[in-house]
Design a protein around this motif. Sequence first.
Motif, PDB file in Angstrom:
ATOM      1  N   UNK A  95      25.067   1.000 -15.982  1.00 47.82           N
ATOM      2  CA  UNK A  95      25.418   1.125 -14.570  1.00 47.82           C
ATOM      3  C   UNK A  95      26.933   1.061 -14.377  1.00 47.82           C
ATOM      4  N   UNK A  96      27.615   0.242 -15.171  1.00 46.45           N
ATOM      5  CA  UNK A  96      29.080   0.195 -15.086  1.00 46.45           C
ATOM      6  C   UNK A  96      29.695   1.534 -15.477  1.00 46.45           C
ATOM      7  N   UNK A  97      29.125   2.172 -16.504  1.00 45.57           N
ATOM      8  CA  UNK A  97      29.613   3.491 -16.912  1.00 45.57           C
ATOM      9  C   UNK A  97      29.361   4.511 -15.808  1.00 45.57           C
ATOM     10  N   UNK A  98      28.178   4.430 -15.173  1.00 41.58           N
ATOM     11  CA  UNK A  98      27.845   5.349 -14.081  1.00 41.58           C
ATOM     12  C   UNK A  98      28.813   5.176 -12.906  1.00 41.58           C
ATOM     13  N   UNK A  99      29.077   3.931 -12.532  1.00 41.10           N
ATOM     14  CA  UNK A  99      30.002   3.675 -11.421  1.00 41.10           C
ATOM     15  C   UNK A  99      31.418   4.111 -11.794  1.00 41.10           C
ATOM     16  N   UNK A 100      31.827   3.850 -13.042  1.00 45.71           N
ATOM     17  CA  UNK A 100      33.158   4.285 -13.485  1.00 45.71           C
ATOM     18  C   UNK A 100      33.287   5.798 -13.413  1.00 45.71           C
ATOM     19  N   UNK A 129      50.544  15.593  -1.508  1.00 43.00           N
ATOM     20  CA  UNK A 129      51.123  14.314  -1.918  1.00 43.00           C
ATOM     21  C   UNK A 129      50.185  13.154  -1.604  1.00 43.00           C
ATOM     22  N   UNK A 130      49.542  13.203  -0.433  1.00 43.71           N
ATOM     23  CA  UNK A 130      48.562  12.161  -0.078  1.00 43.71           C
ATOM     24  C   UNK A 130      47.410  12.157  -1.081  1.00 43.71           C
ATOM     25  N   UNK A 131      46.940  13.363  -1.443  1.00 43.95           N
ATOM     26  CA  UNK A 131      45.832  13.460  -2.392  1.00 43.95           C
ATOM     27  C   UNK A 131      46.213  12.926  -3.768  1.00 43.95           C
ATOM     28  N   UNK A 132      47.468  13.146  -4.170  1.00 40.43           N
ATOM     29  CA  UNK A 132      47.913  12.706  -5.499  1.00 40.43           C
ATOM     30  C   UNK A 132      48.227  11.213  -5.550  1.00 40.43           C
ATOM     31  N   UNK A 133      48.523  10.603  -4.423  1.00 38.35           N
ATOM     32  CA  UNK A 133      48.975   9.212  -4.443  1.00 38.35           C
ATOM     33  C   UNK A 133      48.029   8.286  -3.674  1.00 38.35           C
ATOM     34  N   UNK A 134      48.031   8.364  -2.359  1.00 38.73           N
ATOM     35  CA  UNK A 134      47.274   7.403  -1.560  1.00 38.73           C
ATOM     36  C   UNK A 134      45.777   7.460  -1.837  1.00 38.73           C
ATOM     37  N   UNK A 135      45.231   8.659  -2.024  1.00 39.43           N
ATOM     38  CA  UNK A 135      43.792   8.797  -2.214  1.00 39.43           C
ATOM     39  C   UNK A 135      43.306   8.237  -3.545  1.00 39.43           C
ATOM     40  N   UNK A 136      44.213   7.861  -4.408  1.00 42.62           N
ATOM     41  CA  UNK A 136      43.823   7.296  -5.700  1.00 42.62           C
ATOM     42  C   UNK A 136      43.828   5.768  -5.695  1.00 42.62           C
ATOM     43  N   UNK A 137      44.356   5.163  -4.634  1.00 45.11           N
ATOM     44  CA  UNK A 137      44.496   3.701  -4.637  1.00 45.11           C
ATOM     45  C   UNK A 137      43.128   3.016  -4.685  1.00 45.11           C
ATOM     46  N   UNK A 138      42.236   3.381  -3.756  1.00 45.50           N
ATOM     47  CA  UNK A 138      40.931   2.711  -3.689  1.00 45.50           C
ATOM     48  C   UNK A 138      40.089   2.959  -4.946  1.00 45.50           C
ATOM     49  N   UNK A 139      39.932   4.214  -5.429  1.00 49.43           N
ATOM     50  CA  UNK A 139      39.150   4.383  -6.670  1.00 49.43           C
ATOM     51  C   UNK A 139      39.757   3.670  -7.873  1.00 49.43           C
ATOM     52  N   UNK A 140      41.091   3.646  -7.974  1.00 59.50           N
ATOM     53  CA  UNK A 140      41.710   2.945  -9.102  1.00 59.50           C
ATOM     54  C   UNK A 140      41.464   1.441  -9.035  1.00 59.50           C
ATOM     55  N   UNK A 141      41.573   0.879  -7.838  1.00 57.08           N
ATOM     56  CA  UNK A 141      41.325  -0.555  -7.681  1.00 57.08           C
ATOM     57  C   UNK A 141      39.877  -0.889  -8.035  1.00 57.08           C
ATOM     58  N   UNK A 142      38.943  -0.043  -7.599  1.00 54.95           N
ATOM     59  CA  UNK A 142      37.537  -0.312  -7.876  1.00 54.95           C
ATOM     60  C   UNK A 142      37.194  -0.094  -9.345  1.00 54.95           C
ATOM     61  N   UNK A 143      37.796   0.936  -9.959  1.00 52.61           N
ATOM     62  CA  UNK A 143      37.476   1.199 -11.363  1.00 52.61           C
ATOM     63  C   UNK A 143      38.049   0.107 -12.265  1.00 52.61           C
ATOM     64  N   UNK A 144      39.098  -0.564 -11.811  1.00 56.94           N
ATOM     65  CA  UNK A 144      39.662  -1.650 -12.615  1.00 56.94           C
ATOM     66  C   UNK A 144      38.698  -2.829 -12.717  1.00 56.94           C
ATOM     67  N   UNK A 145      37.731  -2.928 -11.778  1.00 55.44           N
ATOM     68  CA  UNK A 145      36.752  -4.011 -11.825  1.00 55.44           C
ATOM     69  C   UNK A 145      35.695  -3.781 -12.918  1.00 55.44           C
ATOM     70  N   UNK A 146      35.378  -2.521 -13.209  1.00 54.77           N
ATOM     71  CA  UNK A 146      34.276  -2.214 -14.132  1.00 54.77           C
ATOM     72  C   UNK A 146      34.761  -1.580 -15.427  1.00 54.77           C
TER      73      UNK A 146
END
Length: 344
Positions: A95-100, A129-146
């Motif tokens: 499940x961690x791999x699936x979420x990642x 620029x928004x797509x390359x920077x800001x839109x990556x903050x939330x997925x990166x923060x969440x992927x760092x958990x798993x």
Amino acid sequence: MILHPTRLLFYSTLILGTLIAISSSSWLGAWVGLEINLLSFIPLMSDKTNQFSTEAALKYFLTQALASAILIFGAVCLGLSTQFGSSYHFNSSTLNILISATLLLKMGAAPFHFWFPGVMEGLNWINGLILMTWQKIAPLMLVSYVFNPSLISFGFIFMCALAGGLGGFNQTSLRKIMAYSSINHLGWMLAATLLGASYWITYFLFYSFLSSCVVLLFNLFNLSHINQVFSLPVSNPVFKMALFCNLLSLGGLPPFLGFLPKWIIIQGMVAAGYNFMITIMVLLTLIALYFYMRIGYSAFMLAHHETKWIVAPFSSSLAQSLTITSLTLSLFGLLLCSSVILIL
């Protein structure tokens, strides 16, 4: 227009969605934040002057909706396996791999990057620029958990570095070159998540600053393809110097500021014992550096025709201040940061 009241509303909810996602204590709250962020960004993508914006918005929506559906499924399964234990036959590592994988699809990382260059091609520079920077903050923060050190995690990192390096080889569109550059940098940020939050946040801040400098210069001169860079007025040598120094800095060439975050990650990876992985990443980054140098070398060294009716906006104070500031920081940023570290 960026200051339109409707756009201000969507920019506010875009920021709010990201903040909800990264501050949530549950996967359901994170999913809600990601959905608010998605539904806020799609109206911002519409542009009457760009015929490809509708296609880009549709691609982005379908991809993100698929990723959100898989994410909520994985979160529900993870919650059931945690609460009821053996009565639900869910493997937590699977499940961690699936979420990642779902979060990698949301941020456009390889091997789920199929939508990212096409969407970038249909956006204006500010939305890109928004797509390359800001839109990556939330997925990166969440992927760092798993994200944890494993063969699959290293495979994702390797594919990001490889796809980002090889993908930009035959591209003539500056937007696609920046998209593949972003994929290459995502490999470094994913590697940084294995070392700790401070590593990937530091790398992300440097990457966002350098990408902003390059994109704002592209937007200032309304550049979209490499041949437009070649035909820039030679009466603006400072602008050309600033643009290509920022590009080489974004690629991580050692004398420039962009080498500093890579230096930090290299030291962290070596200290953690990931010597083979960091060697592969450095070699693949050299491939990505090639297509930056191709733009700069050709525009500097090759003879080109200059049209008489090009009116360069370099005379404006905004253009001058942006160019001089970005050039100074790219050239002397590494020296200044190293001096501060030595003093401290």
